[in-house]
Design an enzyme around this catalytic site. Structure first.
Site, PDB file in Angstrom:
ATOM      1  N   HIS A  37      45.885   1.849  19.434  1.00 28.58           N
ATOM      2  CA  HIS A  37      47.669   1.207  20.795  1.00 28.58           C
ATOM      3  C   HIS A  37      46.464   0.856  21.983  1.00 28.58           C
ATOM      4  CE1 HIS A  37      50.878   2.940  18.028  1.00 28.58           C
ATOM      5  NE2 HIS A  37      51.212   1.971  17.979  1.00 28.58           N
ATOM      6  N   MET A 184      44.619   4.976  11.712  1.00 26.10           N
ATOM      7  CA  MET A 184      44.992   5.208  12.638  1.00 26.10           C
ATOM      8  C   MET A 184      46.759   4.461  12.497  1.00 26.10           C
ATOM      9  SD  MET A 184      43.778   6.495  15.998  1.00 26.10           S
ATOM     10  CE  MET A 184      42.372   7.293  15.872  1.00 26.10           C
TER      11      MET A 184
HETATM   12  P1  AMP Z   1      52.881  -0.147  16.302  1.00 32.55           P
HETATM   13  O1  AMP Z   1      53.535   0.513  17.054  1.00 32.55           O
HETATM   14  O2  AMP Z   1      52.925   0.416  14.857  1.00 32.55           O
HETATM   15  O3  AMP Z   1      54.583  -1.537  15.771  1.00 32.55           O
HETATM   16  O4  AMP Z   1      51.720  -0.737  16.426  1.00 32.55           O
HETATM   17  C1  AMP Z   1      51.602  -1.547  17.762  1.00 32.55           C
HETATM   18  C2  AMP Z   1      50.581  -2.545  17.641  1.00 32.55           C
HETATM   19  O5  AMP Z   1      49.431  -1.966  17.571  1.00 32.55           O
HETATM   20  C3  AMP Z   1      50.944  -3.601  16.329  1.00 32.55           C
HETATM   21  O6  AMP Z   1      49.868  -4.898  16.624  1.00 32.55           O
HETATM   22  C4  AMP Z   1      49.487  -3.234  15.323  1.00 32.55           C
HETATM   23  O7  AMP Z   1      48.975  -3.714  14.760  1.00 32.55           O
HETATM   24  C5  AMP Z   1      48.658  -2.217  16.215  1.00 32.55           C
HETATM   25  N1  AMP Z   1      47.957  -1.409  14.996  1.00 32.55           N
HETATM   26  C6  AMP Z   1      48.217  -0.056  15.036  1.00 32.55           C
HETATM   27  N2  AMP Z   1      47.929   0.543  14.428  1.00 32.55           N
HETATM   28  C7  AMP Z   1      46.425   0.471  14.855  1.00 32.55           C
HETATM   29  C8  AMP Z   1      45.196   0.869  14.470  1.00 32.55           C
HETATM   30  N3  AMP Z   1      44.736   1.313  13.899  1.00 32.55           N
HETATM   31  N4  AMP Z   1      44.250   0.126  15.754  1.00 32.55           N
HETATM   32  C9  AMP Z   1      44.574  -1.009  16.007  1.00 32.55           C
HETATM   33  N5  AMP Z   1      45.704  -1.413  16.039  1.00 32.55           N
HETATM   34  C10 AMP Z   1      46.574  -0.921  15.705  1.00 32.55           C
END
Ligand code: AMP
Length: 284
Positions: A37, A184
């Site tokens: 994030h 992650m």
């Molecule tokens: P989430 O909180 O899991 O819904 O993720 C929010 C945003 O962070 C989304 O666009 C995800 O694709 C991105 N995201 C989550 N994990 C990662 C990661 N390991 N590397 C890059 N972006 C991530």
């Protein structure tokens, strides 16, 4: 850094910023922030006058038997991390305000939403597309940042923005991994010590695919079979899918082509993990 809970206040804030000629970069999240994030927030910081991060565990993207209730939440911790990387506003709406009684409108990106994860999580991407549309309408960002970690989500959002003429630019940034390669994810907190070790098999399977392609194998069936064999060595791993698809339309490929996506979803114990890589046939 400001914390805004009200939809109206968030909208007014953005309206005013635009009137002042400022650009808004937006990072939608479900919170429990990690370096993945933060990489998106840092990029937004570099490219915009104002950075808005939303934290919202979106109930309508979870199936009835999924982990909505136990999804990790810690606003204080998230606020600290977000502040450190230069966030201006945390938008933290209430589910009752996002989905008041009488809510009836959903956004569905056809076909793309039924593939890969969509087969195993019916309604998931409809929930994602709907909440992202609402967030875009409330935050009015110039640029929104998404992670390649959720490859299918990023493709669906890009399609949706193009189809519905939503005036926002979508940027997709690379997957941030732990030192040992595990992608992650907020869900990694569910894993116990043994599961955490076993979870590495997703990344190992993707690397195996890369090696096979480098060695000249282009038949996707063979590659998937070998990946499957590697993962099935772990007793507590259960594969939802391993697929090799074309990036733009998520259609299955028989033969490796340029810029194809190798994506997989695997349960490690009771935790469902996803990962992917983009491979280029000619990459050495
Ligand atoms: P989430 O909180 O899991 O819904 O993720 C929010 C945003 O962070 C989304 O666009 C995800 O694709 C991105 N995201 C989550 N994990 C990662 C990661 N390991 N590397 C890059 N972006 C991530």
């Amino acid at each position: 850094m400001r914390l805004i809970r009200s939809i109206k206040k968030m909208y007014e804030f953005s309206k005013k910023a635009h009137l002042e000629g400022k650009t808004i970069g937006f990072v939608p999240t479900m919170g429990y922030l990690h370096q993945g994030h933060l990489s998106l927030i840092r990029k937004a910081r570099k490219e915009n006058d104002i950075v808005v991060v939303s934290i919202f565990v979106n109930p309508i993207q979870f199936g009835p038997k999924e982990d909505f209730k136990k999804y990790p939440r810690d606003l204080k911790r998230d606020m600290n991390l977000a502040k450190q990387v230069g966030t201006d506003v945390i938008f933290y709406p209430d589910a009752k305000d996002m989905y008041p009684e009488g809510f009836k409108t959903y956004v569905n990106v056809e076909e793309l939403s039924e593939k890969l994860c969509g087969k195993f999580r019916p309604g998931h991407f409809k929930g994602v597309a709907t909440v992202v549309t609402k967030l875009f309408n409330i935050v009015c960002p110039d640029i929104a940042y998404f992670g390649q970690k959720d490859a299918q989500q990023a493709i669906i959002i890009k399609r949706m923005v193009a189809d519905l003429n939503i005036p926002v630019k979508i940027k997709v940034l690379p997957i941030v991994r732990e030192k040992d390669g595990l992608a992650m994810s907020s869900r990694n907190t569910y894993l116990n010590e043994k599961e955490r070790k076993d979870a590495l098999v997703l990344y190992q399977a993707l690397n195996l695919a890369k090696e096979l392609i480098k060695s000249g194998i282009t038949d996707t069936k063979t590659i998937i079979r070998k990946m499957r064999q590697l993962i099935e060595k772990k007793k507590n791993a259960k594969i939802d899918y391993i697929e090799i698809v074309q990036m733009e339309n998520l259609k299955s490929l028989k033969v490796i082509s340029d810029n194809c996506l190798i994506a997989l979803a695997v349960w490690i114990g009771k935790t469902r993990l996803i990962d992917n890589i983009i491979v280029n046939k000619y990459e050495k």
